[in-house]
Design a protein around this motif. Structure first.
Motif, PDB file in Angstrom:
ATOM      1  N   ARG A 184       0.828  -1.214   0.000  1.00 41.90           N
ATOM      2  CA  ARG A 184       0.000   0.000   0.000  1.00 41.90           C
ATOM      3  C   ARG A 184       0.857   1.256   0.000  1.00 41.90           C
ATOM      4  NH1 ARG A 184      -3.550  -0.807   5.249  1.00 41.90           N
ATOM      5  NH2 ARG A 184      -3.830   1.433   4.874  1.00 41.90           N
ATOM      6  N   GLY A 185       2.184   1.069  -0.041  1.00 39.98           N
ATOM      7  CA  GLY A 185       3.075   2.220  -0.039  1.00 39.98           C
ATOM      8  C   GLY A 185       3.427   2.718   1.346  1.00 39.98           C
ATOM      9  N   ILE A 186       3.028   1.967   2.383  1.00 39.29           N
ATOM     10  CA  ILE A 186       3.338   2.347   3.769  1.00 39.29           C
ATOM     11  C   ILE A 186       4.610   1.636   4.197  1.00 39.29           C
ATOM     12  CG2 ILE A 186       2.513   2.346   6.152  1.00 39.29           C
ATOM     13  CD1 ILE A 186      -0.362   2.139   4.994  1.00 39.29           C
ATOM     14  N   ARG A 187       5.597   2.386   4.617  1.00 33.84           N
ATOM     15  CA  ARG A 187       6.861   1.799   5.051  1.00 33.84           C
ATOM     16  C   ARG A 187       6.873   1.653   6.574  1.00 33.84           C
ATOM     17  NH1 ARG A 187       8.299   6.099   2.329  1.00 33.84           N
ATOM     18  NH2 ARG A 187       9.744   6.911   3.919  1.00 33.84           N
ATOM     19  N   VAL A 188       7.336   0.510   7.057  1.00 33.64           N
ATOM     20  CA  VAL A 188       7.405   0.228   8.491  1.00 33.64           C
ATOM     21  C   VAL A 188       8.835  -0.168   8.835  1.00 33.64           C
ATOM     22  CG1 VAL A 188       6.443  -1.092  10.415  1.00 33.64           C
ATOM     23  CG2 VAL A 188       5.038  -0.646   8.385  1.00 33.64           C
ATOM     24  N   ASN A 189       9.457   0.594   9.703  1.00 35.61           N
ATOM     25  CA  ASN A 189      10.837   0.327  10.088  1.00 35.61           C
ATOM     26  C   ASN A 189      11.017   0.506  11.588  1.00 35.61           C
ATOM     27  OD1 ASN A 189      12.384  -0.099   7.452  1.00 35.61           O
ATOM     28  ND2 ASN A 189      11.339   1.832   7.015  1.00 35.61           N
ATOM     29  N   ALA A 190      12.190   0.162  12.069  1.00 33.94           N
ATOM     30  CA  ALA A 190      12.494   0.285  13.495  1.00 33.94           C
ATOM     31  C   ALA A 190      13.860   0.931  13.692  1.00 33.94           C
ATOM     32  CB  ALA A 190      12.459  -1.087  14.171  1.00 33.94           C
ATOM     33  N   VAL A 191      14.054   1.438  14.888  1.00 32.33           N
ATOM     34  CA  VAL A 191      15.351   1.941  15.335  1.00 32.33           C
ATOM     35  C   VAL A 191      15.692   1.186  16.615  1.00 32.33           C
ATOM     36  CG1 VAL A 191      16.660   3.965  16.086  1.00 32.33           C
ATOM     37  CG2 VAL A 191      14.864   4.221  14.358  1.00 32.33           C
ATOM     38  N   ALA A 192      16.922   0.715  16.714  1.00 32.14           N
ATOM     39  CA  ALA A 192      17.342  -0.058  17.893  1.00 32.14           C
ATOM     40  C   ALA A 192      18.518   0.643  18.571  1.00 32.14           C
ATOM     41  CB  ALA A 192      17.724  -1.483  17.501  1.00 32.14           C
ATOM     42  N   PRO A 193      18.236   1.653  19.400  1.00 29.93           N
ATOM     43  CA  PRO A 193      19.322   2.426  20.013  1.00 29.93           C
ATOM     44  C   PRO A 193      20.145   1.605  20.988  1.00 29.93           C
ATOM     45  CG  PRO A 193      17.201   3.565  20.173  1.00 29.93           C
ATOM     46  CD  PRO A 193      16.914   2.157  19.776  1.00 29.93           C
ATOM     47  N   GLY A 194      21.405   1.985  21.107  1.00 25.86           N
ATOM     48  CA  GLY A 194      22.231   1.506  22.202  1.00 25.86           C
ATOM     49  C   GLY A 194      21.984   2.383  23.416  1.00 25.86           C
ATOM     50  N   PRO A 195      22.933   2.475  24.344  1.00 28.63           N
ATOM     51  CA  PRO A 195      22.732   3.305  25.535  1.00 28.63           C
ATOM     52  C   PRO A 195      22.634   4.782  25.168  1.00 28.63           C
ATOM     53  CG  PRO A 195      25.013   2.540  25.410  1.00 28.63           C
ATOM     54  CD  PRO A 195      24.261   1.796  24.348  1.00 28.63           C
ATOM     55  N   VAL A 196      21.510   5.408  25.491  1.00 29.91           N
ATOM     56  CA  VAL A 196      21.265   6.812  25.189  1.00 29.91           C
ATOM     57  C   VAL A 196      20.870   7.514  26.493  1.00 29.91           C
ATOM     58  CG1 VAL A 196      19.907   8.457  23.836  1.00 29.91           C
ATOM     59  CG2 VAL A 196      20.551   6.253  22.836  1.00 29.91           C
ATOM     60  N   TRP A 197      21.347   8.717  26.693  1.00 32.46           N
ATOM     61  CA  TRP A 197      21.148   9.434  27.941  1.00 32.46           C
ATOM     62  C   TRP A 197      19.753  10.083  27.963  1.00 32.46           C
ATOM     63  CZ3 TRP A 197      21.922   8.997  32.565  1.00 32.46           C
ATOM     64  CH2 TRP A 197      21.983  10.047  33.491  1.00 32.46           C
ATOM     65  N   THR A 198      18.823   9.373  28.569  1.00 30.74           N
ATOM     66  CA  THR A 198      17.432   9.812  28.687  1.00 30.74           C
ATOM     67  C   THR A 198      16.971   9.623  30.129  1.00 30.74           C
ATOM     68  OG1 THR A 198      16.347   7.679  28.307  1.00 30.74           O
ATOM     69  CG2 THR A 198      17.060   8.911  26.344  1.00 30.74           C
ATOM     70  N   PRO A 199      15.835  10.225  30.534  1.00 30.28           N
ATOM     71  CA  PRO A 199      15.354  10.082  31.910  1.00 30.28           C
ATOM     72  C   PRO A 199      15.044   8.641  32.311  1.00 30.28           C
ATOM     73  CG  PRO A 199      14.278  11.943  30.874  1.00 30.28           C
ATOM     74  CD  PRO A 199      15.031  11.221  29.786  1.00 30.28           C
ATOM     75  N   LEU A 200      14.795   7.770  31.333  1.00 29.67           N
ATOM     76  CA  LEU A 200      14.501   6.374  31.663  1.00 29.67           C
ATOM     77  C   LEU A 200      15.674   5.717  32.391  1.00 29.67           C
ATOM     78  CD1 LEU A 200      12.361   4.116  31.296  1.00 29.67           C
ATOM     79  CD2 LEU A 200      13.568   3.450  29.210  1.00 29.67           C
ATOM     80  N   GLN A 201      16.883   6.161  32.117  1.00 27.53           N
ATOM     81  CA  GLN A 201      18.055   5.518  32.721  1.00 27.53           C
ATOM     82  C   GLN A 201      18.150   5.789  34.231  1.00 27.53           C
ATOM     83  OE1 GLN A 201      18.936   3.467  30.632  1.00 27.53           O
ATOM     84  NE2 GLN A 201      18.356   4.446  28.720  1.00 27.53           N
ATOM     85  N   PRO A 202      18.164   7.046  34.682  1.00 24.62           N
ATOM     86  CA  PRO A 202      18.209   7.266  36.132  1.00 24.62           C
ATOM     87  C   PRO A 202      16.939   6.817  36.851  1.00 24.62           C
ATOM     88  CG  PRO A 202      17.994   9.357  34.967  1.00 24.62           C
ATOM     89  CD  PRO A 202      18.284   8.313  33.932  1.00 24.62           C
TER      90      PRO A 202
END
Length: 288
Positions: A211-229
């Motif tokens: 249908r022309g819809i693209r579906v992809n993902a991103v798989a980050p390594g360690p990134v400094w975000t509030p989720l970490q602390p």
């Protein structure tokens, strides 16, 4: 060039706050120049109040998109700051307070986006949670169910509600994790959800790419975000001492280094890419 920032032991409580992080995160480089890659587009970014989501929202805005951001009630301060930063780029921004673990809430989020902007072109499934558990026998049913409800159920509900509004050259981008590939022993439930996101991305791409819809993902390594602390640090503040130093680059990533990945996957620069995963992880080879 992004300089290495030393991160020391610290802790927060979930869902975490950008204002309490030390050092503060970087969301967009001064050198990043928008070029209209997303002019006239409408994007919904879950968890867009902070971290990778906030960076993505700012980058999308600089590229010309209107942006809707979901956030939890506890994240109101971060959400208002994200809105200010998006609007400073000259873009429209809609804040939606929502607990995405509920199907009817997800349906309503999509309705609000359509009612406000009249369209939806990119869905970024970014919101997620994690909790440390070093002993499988002590991982509670409640934690297991909450991790899957937050990381997987919400992604399914939102994507299902969004699909009728997507068409040619529109995109879905799912935020996975390097942990889907390396499987840290203290994040079993979280890693399982991220592996499921990779498989979901591949299967959904096969279903809708015609249908022309693209579906992809991103798989980050360690990134400094509030989720970490708020998770690693809450379990043991020392887990954040020199956070990210184990990557080949010897440092954690900044959200500013992730936003352009989402721009690439949302724009026609990735017109021949679907069902794939980008790996901004500091040089770790995962063969995935």
């Amino acid at each position: 060039m992004v300089r290495k920032t030393t991160i020391h032991a610290q802790q927060q409580t979930l869902p975490g706050s950008e204002a309490l992080m030390s050092p503060r995160a970087e969301f967009i480089r001064d050198s990043y120049r928008g070029s209209g890659k997303l002019d006239g587009k409408v994007a919904l970014i879950t968890g867009g109040d902070s971290g990778i989501g906030r960076s993505t929202a700012i980058h999308f805005a600089r590229e010309g998109a209107s942006v809707a951001i979901t956030h939890l009630a506890e994240e109101q301060e971060d959400a208002l700051e994200a809105k200010r930063l998006v609007e400073a780029e000259g873009a429209r921004c809609l804040l939606i307070e929502a607990d995405l673990r509920q199907r009817d809430v997800c349906d309503d989020v999509i309705r609000q986006v359509i009612d406000t902007f009249g369209a939806l072109n990119t869905l970024v499934n970014n919101a997620g949670t994690q909790q440390v558990s070093k002993d499988m026998t002590e991982l509670s049913d409640e934690q297991w169910k909450n991790t899957f409800a937050t990381n997987i159920d919400s992604l399914f509900y939102l994507t299902r509600a969004a699909l009728p509004h997507l068409g040619e050259d529109d995109t879905i981008i799912n935020n996975a994790s390097i942990n889907a590939y390396i499987g840290p022993e203290f994040l079993i439930d979280y890693s399982a959800t991220k592996g499921a996101i990779i498989s979901f991305t591949r299967s959904l791409s096969n279903q809708v790419v015609g249908r022309g819809i693209r579906v992809n993902a991103v798989a980050p390594g360690p990134v400094w975000t509030p989720l970490q602390p708020a998770t690693l640090g809450a379990h043991d503040p020392d887990m954040l001492e020199d956070f990210g130093s184990g990557t080949p680059m010897g440092r954690a990533g900044q959200p500013s280094e992730l936003g352009p990945c989402f721009v690439f996957l949302a724009s026609l620069d990735s017109s021949f890419i679907s069902g794939q995963t980008l790996h901004p992880n500091g040089g770790t080879v995962v063969n995935g």
